[in-house]
Design an enzyme around this catalytic site. Structure first.
Site, short mmCIF file in Angstrom:
data_model
loop_
_atom_site.label_atom_id
_atom_site.label_comp_id
_atom_site.label_asym_id
_atom_site.label_seq_id
_atom_site.Cartn_x
_atom_site.Cartn_y
_atom_site.Cartn_z
N ASP A 126 -13.62 13.86 0.77
CA ASP A 126 -14.95 13.28 0.62
C ASP A 126 -14.94 12.28 -0.53
O ASP A 126 -14.64 12.63 -1.68
CB ASP A 126 -15.97 14.40 0.35
CG ASP A 126 -17.38 13.86 0.21
OD1 ASP A 126 -17.90 13.33 1.20
OD2 ASP A 126 -17.95 13.96 -0.89
N THR A 165 -19.42 7.79 2.35
CA THR A 165 -19.17 7.59 0.92
C THR A 165 -17.80 6.96 0.67
O THR A 165 -17.62 6.28 -0.35
CB THR A 165 -19.26 8.93 0.16
OG1 THR A 165 -18.42 9.90 0.80
CG2 THR A 165 -20.69 9.45 0.16
N THR A 166 -16.85 7.19 1.56
CA THR A 166 -15.55 6.53 1.44
C THR A 166 -15.61 5.11 1.99
O THR A 166 -15.10 4.17 1.39
CB THR A 166 -14.46 7.33 2.19
OG1 THR A 166 -14.46 8.69 1.72
CG2 THR A 166 -13.09 6.73 1.95
N ASP A 209 -22.66 16.95 4.57
CA ASP A 209 -22.55 15.63 5.19
C ASP A 209 -23.11 15.62 6.60
O ASP A 209 -23.78 14.67 7.03
CB ASP A 209 -21.08 15.17 5.21
CG ASP A 209 -20.60 14.72 3.84
OD1 ASP A 209 -21.41 14.75 2.90
OD2 ASP A 209 -19.42 14.36 3.70
#
Length: 558
Positions: A65, A98-99, A426
């Protein structure tokens, strides 16, 4: 003349030095930020690598994550910290991607660095990137497909796509339905509870600026509680129709109550223990008679409290944790057990609101205000054993509508438990994103490629530096499909070339099918993502790049 010439010469030299300093600062900032992006790039996609993070206290964390990895990294450079905050912002807005947002930002920074090297002014690049962003959001909105929240299968597909890139991807078919059911349950409760109206004479008049849609489009994930318990496997993870408390029953001897039917639950914020003196005062006992009198008074005081609780009809009492003195004593627990009252200690302060909302009770601050109307009715309250741990499970809550949901997560080790909780969060955020903005996009690098192809066409209609910058922006978006293919062990050049060819031919649903190792119609494979995840990632990444481009100096303040 000589003075004027000398002055002009000094000014030119100073301006040149300042210009060079600005270039160096900008280059250093971009280099530092790109280093952060490169650190998480290998974690992107379903075949992305995991990172093992060792914390300062010796703890170990395994995750892919992006927000978690960057949060744990000790980043010192101020520009690099902006990417950490960027990932955190994406986590707040959409919960997923988020990446991706960091990888896109790194690619845009690389493009900006090349443009700066070509002599284009940072302000011109920044303005052109904003134009490119506006066009990109327009393109992606046109390719998005509306989704009906009644269609649970579509929501599960989006949650499954998110989970397929996690460590716990093999449990995606179990966790995705839990995430969908939890969010829809909370949303349904909010819809029933959102009577945001003002009573005005003949009827109810809506508040200005508030619509029925706006009151239910946002789901508060604080109403979904995840309780982690070591033992078992992830297959034992379940959503509980009721309330879970991680605390066990407070034992008051062998007669302690561990199961109550038709329970009346009270949450008290006062202590069932003898009152203490102030810090500055002390009690001096000189003989056994005085000691005996003190003990009798304590016994009488505690027994009086317990009798008043029993007289109110309460048979389950939850006690908030106290920092001043013990919430209970052995004597009070003994009295409660004899009166067949279940006691649960150490309710944390931040749990009080959730428990009150879940059960529909009112916290009781003092024994004098202990009344039946402040209690909640629950069909069954019991202590359940989970391996070596015990916890409280409340089912059959009579409060309607039910505003909260509890999820029990099981795992064979703490690392897996923590990662399962993050992955489930998530998935919950993905479903929440669909509630907020009800559109779906194909995954597998399809939206990035579609935007890249159509934005390149739009750039050809422009002229001058703006066209050049928009073309660079479009080219930078290829980093996502390129990285997906690279992390999956495929040939990135061949995959991206084929992907762009099919999108140029009008196949907007074409994406990288990682299991098959080829480019296919990714929508037919049910690989989808919420529009909000991609649009927020693109907007936040562009905003971060524009902000970095405008910085020409770093001022140190002590």
């Amino acid at each position: 003349m000589s003075i004027s010439g000398g002055s002009g010469g000094v000014g030119t030299g100073s301006g040149s030095r300042m210009s060079q300093k600005s270039k160096d600062v900008r280059r250093n900032n971009i280099t530092a930020a790109k280093a952060v992006a490169d650190a998480v790039r290998t974690s992107l996609g379903p075949r992305g690598m995991d990172k093992m993070v060792q914390t300062a206290d010796g703890g170990v964390l395994i995750t892919n994550d992006g927000a978690t990895i960057l949060e744990k990294m000790q980043v010192e450079h101020p520009a690099a910290k902006m990417l950490v905050q960027l990932s955190r912002s994406q986590d707040v807005v959409a919960g997923d991607g988020t990446t991706s947002v960091v990888v896109i930002c790194g690619a845009l920074l690389s493009a900006a660095l090349d443009l700066l090297g070509s002599g284009i002014h940072p302000s011109a690049i920044s303005d052109a990137f904003q134009v490119a962003l506006d066009k990109s959001l327009q393109i992606v909105k046109e390719m998005a497909v509306p989704v009906n929240l009644e269609d649970k299968e579509a929501l599960k597909q989006a949650a499954t796509t998110s989970l397929n890139s996690k460590v716990v991807r093999q449990y995606a078919n179990l966790l995705a339905p839990i995430a969908v059911d939890a969010v829809l349950a909370v949303k349904g409760a909010q819809a029933k509870h959102s009577a945001v109206v003002l009573e005005n004479g003949n009827g109810a008049v809506p508040m200005k600026g508030v619509t029925s849609e706006s009151t239910t489009s946002f789901v508060d994930l604080k109403n979904i509680r995840t309780v982690k318990k070591l033992g078992g496997t992830l297959d034992d993870t379940e959503m509980v129709d009721g309330l879970l408390l991680s605390q066990p029953v407070a034992k008051g001897g062998s007669n302690s109550v561990t199961k109550v039917t038709n329970a009346k639950v009270a949450l008290i914020q006062f202590c069932l223990s003898p009152p203490k003196t102030d810090v500055e005062n002390s009690v001096v006992v000189q003989d056994y008679t005085a000691m005996d009198r003190i003990l009798r008074e304590e016994r009488t005081y505690i027994l009086g409290l317990c009798k008043k609780i029993k007289a109110a009809g309460c048979n389950v009492v939850l006690l908030q944790k106290s920092i001043l003195r013990d919430a209970t004593t052995e004597l009070s627990l003994h009295f409660l057990a004899k009166m067949k009252i279940m006691a649960v200690n150490d309710i944390e302060r931040d749990e009080v609101e959730f428990i009150s909302k879940s059960l529909g009770l009112t916290p009781i601050a003092g024994i004098e205000s202990f009344t039946a109307d402040k209690m909640a009715k629950v069909e069954l309250v019991e202590e359940v054993s989970l391996g070596t741990d015990k916890m409280i499970k409340m089912t059959g809550v009579t409060k309607t509508p039910k505003e909260t949901v509890s999820i029990l997560v099981r795992g064979s080790n703490q690392l897996l438990l923590d990662e399962a909780e993050r992955s489930l969060h998530d998935a919950l955020c993905v479903v929440r994103s669909l509630v907020h903005k009800q559109y779906l996009l194909p995954g597998g690098g399809a939206p990035e490629t579609e935007v890249s192809v159509l934005l390149s066409r739009a750039a050809k209609e422009k002229s001058g530096m703006e066209a050049y910058c928009m073309e660079a922006y479009a080219e930078a978006l290829n980093v996502v499909p390129f990285t997906l293919a690279e992390n999956a062990g495929l040939s990135p050049v061949e995959i991206v070339t084929e992907l762009r060819r099919r999108h140029a031919a009008g196949e907007s649903g074409a994406g990288i099918n990682v299991p098959k190792g080829a480019v296919t119609n990714i929508s037919e494979e049910n690989v989808v993502m919420p529009l909000l995840v991609f649009s927020s990632a693109l907007s936040l990444a562009t905003e971060c790049v524009r902000q970095l481009l405008k910085i020409d100096d770093i001022v140190m303040v002590r």
